[in-house]
Design an enzyme around this catalytic site. Structure first.
Site, short mmCIF file in Angstrom:
data_model
loop_
_atom_site.label_atom_id
_atom_site.label_comp_id
_atom_site.label_asym_id
_atom_site.label_seq_id
_atom_site.Cartn_x
_atom_site.Cartn_y
_atom_site.Cartn_z
CB ILE A 1 22.82 37.82 55.13
CG1 ILE A 1 22.44 39.13 54.43
CG2 ILE A 1 24.16 38.00 55.81
CD1 ILE A 1 23.29 39.48 53.22
N GLY A 2 22.24 34.39 54.82
CA GLY A 2 22.62 33.06 55.28
C GLY A 2 21.57 32.37 56.12
CB SER A 3 20.52 32.62 59.58
OG SER A 3 20.39 34.00 59.76
CD GLU B 1 23.01 46.73 60.00
OE1 GLU B 1 23.54 45.67 60.36
OE2 GLU B 1 22.68 47.62 60.78
CG HIS C 1 18.46 44.87 63.22
ND1 HIS C 1 19.14 45.30 62.12
CD2 HIS C 1 19.29 44.04 63.89
CE1 HIS C 1 20.37 44.77 62.13
NE2 HIS C 1 20.48 44.02 63.18
CB CYS D 1 21.91 41.20 59.13
SG CYS D 1 23.11 40.28 60.12
N1 GLN Z 1 25.48 34.33 57.99
C1 GLN Z 1 25.05 34.91 59.22
C2 GLN Z 1 23.53 34.89 59.27
O1 GLN Z 1 22.94 35.01 58.24
C3 GLN Z 1 25.52 36.30 59.37
C4 GLN Z 1 25.13 36.89 60.69
C5 GLN Z 1 25.77 38.21 60.99
O2 GLN Z 1 26.28 38.86 60.11
N2 GLN Z 1 25.72 38.65 62.23
O3 GLN Z 1 22.93 34.77 60.32
ZN ZN Z 2 25.17 40.83 59.54
#
Ligand code: GLN
Ligand code: ZN
Length: 763
Positions: free
Chosen positions: A440-442, A674, A703, A735
């Site tokens: 998702i990115g990070s 999610e 989480h 996420c």
């Molecule tokens: N791109 C963001 C990450 O990966 C998305 C965070 C989020 O959806 N809260 O952290």
């Molecule tokens: Zn998210």
């Protein structure tokens, strides 16, 4: 004479004292006694800050959450914590977060961890409360001690206290039936507990009780309306005055209910329910007090005194002693004290007002009403100067931005071709396997990363060194993903402290406070950025990082952006223009970034709309209007690209049932959501709605520290294939991974990639 009062003060403390006191208690570093002392000290401080008011709130201070406090006052404790011994407050923390003190204690064996209470958003705010639980077996056992203790404390402080409680109907409505019981069935017993509570307060010589029923600003079915009438009629003979308090919206049709209730006074929110005032004035009896929430309890702008007094003075004349004034809602939702801020922009700071300042504004308005505008001449002049400076500032009004918005052509927001055609071009370009994998990115934000960012921010590292350090992080992250065998890579977001702040810091029209913390839940706080002016993107914000990341790999690199609706919903935004217009300006800025990324050769771009759902209005009848402009803004930001460019969006939830058409209307090529915790049940909506594009239901609950097995992931995806055809499915976590450790992420992603391979073999 008008009466001044407050509905609730931020409990976290001007320097987040409550947060630190709680966390050190939970770590076992301080004693329960010390924690209680911190609570006493904070309450004293807060009452002193409010002592210029006629009534101050008592009992809204909370060690975790005021809804959970109410559950304890009513003795409605979840069954899973009922057998615990020891201190009440320890049990309270167990109910909230699953555990009390983390260290082994004398009760470690018998009173270990339990499931944490479910949390959900308090109306349309970003504050989260612990959901009351109801079953057939629910019984109420009043425990008024917390309230009584605090009433006595307030008396010792010499302030005129007004206890604050949540009203019975809102309490029931916010709770959740755990075994299918219709919660309204519990009303008769619940009312007995409330009657007892009110009698105890009366016995303790309490004059006024603030009883919050914000449920009145939502659409109520007739049995819930009837519940209100039943409840308040049952209180009518108890000798204590009730101030029935509503906030966050308009009463609208519920005015006819509220006017039937035998209460001594009513509080309404003039910021969000201005139109109620005149109607309510007609319904009030000649004995009833009307409290008007004239100062915005949800935002950080100074009140415009002149325009306020213009409409308030005639009402003050009409009501005389029966007019009370207050902030619109509890001040829980704004930071504590603007005087803490030492480095805010000199001009902008004069436009702002935090909790402490808002209460001073209230006293000035009271004085103007009681003794005439002349008596506060200087304050009014200062206020007018601030209002004028804000209205005329060239930093607020940027003609170029306005012109750009006006010239946006009607096609903006529409992809050139429909998805079916885009998909063919994208497949040819990206050459992805079936069940493509991505994240998702990070990626984990290590201490080194935080350290480097901090050094750069405080000028202890040169720009060149910082860039090199970040390039190194990106390289590491890309190599890891290549080793894992992921299909669409990300750069890892090491340069970002927060997904809104990172972009806000680079946009004109945003500023950041240093200490503007607001409680999100328990000891957690957020510091929303302040969006004060027309939004303009002076230079590209992410292109250099993403371009570098793409340059070191042959795999497609996904560019990562935060969407306009999320930027809006997680900021304090301006109140001098509609939210929809502010959002459109944000959309233009993000759109420029999208186009620059595309120009730089990036062919997959993700625009996160984590908080799109959070902006839904409290009344369902207003949802469509919000969704229309929110989706339009997202589309403007995303959809000006070529057909070949693949647009992703990500949302941190998947309760889509009620908004699925709007989500589909965004027309993202791929949406990631999610779902892992709900066992894919949240995908049920796709049985009835044929979502047209591609979708990545999260298979790894980020989480939790748990590592999903290959089998679990395959099972989850197989459930997904029952609802969505396999050629449209992606495999990804729920996420971003920034809060996790590499030692957790690596094995989880190994399993995820292995699961995708197995899925490709299944037919
Ligand atoms: N791109 C963001 C990450 O990966 C998305 C965070 C989020 O959806 N809260 O952290
Ligand atoms: Zn998210």
């Amino acid at each position: 004479m008008v009466t001044t009062h407050n509905l609730g003060f931020p409990r976290i403390g001007r320097n987040r004292e409550l947060k630190f006191a709680l966390e050190s208690y939970w770590k076992g570093q301080t004693s329960l006694k010390e924690l209680h002392q911190s609570g006493v000290a904070l309450r004293q401080q807060h009452w002193q800050l409010q002592s210029h008011l006629d009534y101050v709130p008592v009992g809204e201070f909370s060690f975790y959450d005021h809804v959970l406090d109410m559950s304890f006052t009513l003795g409605n404790l979840p069954e899973r914590i009922q057998h615990f011994h020891g201190e009440k407050l320890d049990n309270y923390f167990r109910a909230a977060r699953g555990r009390s003190v983390n260290l082994a204690t004398e009760h470690a064996q018998c009173c270990g961890g339990v499931a944490a209470g479910e949390m959900t958003k308090w109306f349309d705010t970003n504050y989260h409360y612990i959901v009351p639980e109801f079953t057939q077996a629910t019984e109420f056992n009043l425990d008024p001690s917390r309230l009584i203790d605090q009433i006595n404390e307030a008396r010792q402080e010499g302030v005129n206290g007004k206890p604050v409680i949540i009203g019975p109907v809102t309490y029931l409505a916010l709770g959740k039936s755990k075994d299918g019981i219709d919660t309204l069935q519990l009303l008769p017993q619940l009312l007995i507990a409330y009657q007892e509570l009110l009698k105890v307060l009366a016995y303790n010589k309490v004059e006024w009780v603030q009883i919050d029923e914000p449920i009145l600003v939502t659409e109520l079915s007739s049995d819930w309306q009837q519940a209100l009438v039943t409840a308040y009629q049952s209180f009518s003979s108890i000798p204590v005055k009730l101030l029935l308090t509503t906030y966050f919206g308009q009463l609208a049709e519920n005015i006819s209910i509220i006017s039937k209730l035998p209460v001594a006074g009513i509080h309404i929110d003039a910021i969000n329910g201005f139109n109620d005032i005149q109607i309510l004035l007609k319904y009030l009896s000649s004995q009833q007090v009307l409290s008007i929430g004239i100062i915005d309890g949800r935002n950080i702008w100074k009140t415009d005194f002149d325009s306020l007094l213009n409409w308030l003075e005639p009402i003050a004349k009409e009501l005389g002693e029966r007019l009370w004034i207050a902030p619109s809602s509890s001040l829980l939702h704004v930071p504590v004290d603007l005087d803490n801020e030492k480095s805010l922009d000199n001009e902008i700071v004069t436009w702002l007002s935090f909790a402490t300042q808002k209460l001073k504004e209230l006293s000035i308005i009271a004085q103007a009403l009681n003794a005439g505008r002349e008596s506060v001449k200087e304050e009014l002049l200062n206020n007018k100067a601030a209002m004028d400076s804000r209205a005329n500032s060239t930093r607020v009004n940027n003609i170029l931005v306005r012109e750009k918005l006006n010239t946006l052509n009607a096609n903006a927001g529409h992809r050139q071709s429909p998805y079916e055609k885009r998909q063919i071009l994208q497949k040819a370009l990206l050459q992805l396997p079936e069940f493509p994998t991505t994240t998702i990115g990070s990626f984990p934000q290590t201490n080194t990363i935080r350290q480097v960012r901090k050094m750069y921010k405080f000028g202890d590292m040169s720009k060149a060194d910082y860039t090199q350090a970040m390039f190194d992080e990106i390289t590491h992250c890309v190599r890891e993903q290549e080793n894992l065998g992921l299909d669409v890579l990300v750069h890892g977001e090491a340069e970002r402290n927060d997904m809104v702040e990172y972009f806000g810091e680079q946009l004109n029209g945003y500023i950041f406070s240093q200490f503007g913390w607001v409680q999100s839940y328990g000891s957690r706080c957020v510091k929303p950025p302040i969006l004060y002016g027309d939004i303009d993107r002076p230079y590209p914000m992410t292109v250099d990082w993403i371009k570098y990341a793409q340059s070191i790999t042959a795999k497609p690199m996904k560019g990562m952006l935060t969407g306009p609706v999320t930027m809006l919903n997680w900021s304090f935004v301006r109140n001098d223009q509609p939210r929809s217009l502010t959002c459109k300006q944000l959309a233009l800025a993000i759109r420029d970034e999208v186009l620059d990324l595309e120009k730089a050769g990036i062919s997959v771009i993700q625009i996160d709309e984590a908080a799109l759902r959070e902006g839904l209005p409290l009344r369902k009848s207003q949802w469509q209007d919000y969704l229309n402009w929110a989706v339009e803004c997202y589309r403007i930001s995303a959809n000006d690209v070529k057909d070949e460019t693949q647009i992703h969006t990500h949302m941190c939830y998947s309760e889509f049932n009620d908004i699925i058409e709007a989500i589909a209307g965004m027309d993202a090529d791929v949406i990631t959501i999610e779902t892992s915790r709900s066992d894919m049940e949240l995908l049920d909506v796709f049985e009835h709605f044929n979502y047209p594009n591609e979708i990545g239901p999260g298979v790894y609950d980020i989480h939790s520290p748990n590592i999903p097995t290959v089998e679990q992931i395959v099972n989850l995806m197989n459930k997904a294939t029952e609802r969505i055809s396999r050629e449209r499915l992606w495999v990804n976590p729920d996420c971003g991974l920034k809060t996790r450790q590499w030692s957790e992420v690596t094995p989880a992603l190994i399993n995820m990639v292995a699961a995708a391979k197995l899925l490709r073999q299944q037919n």
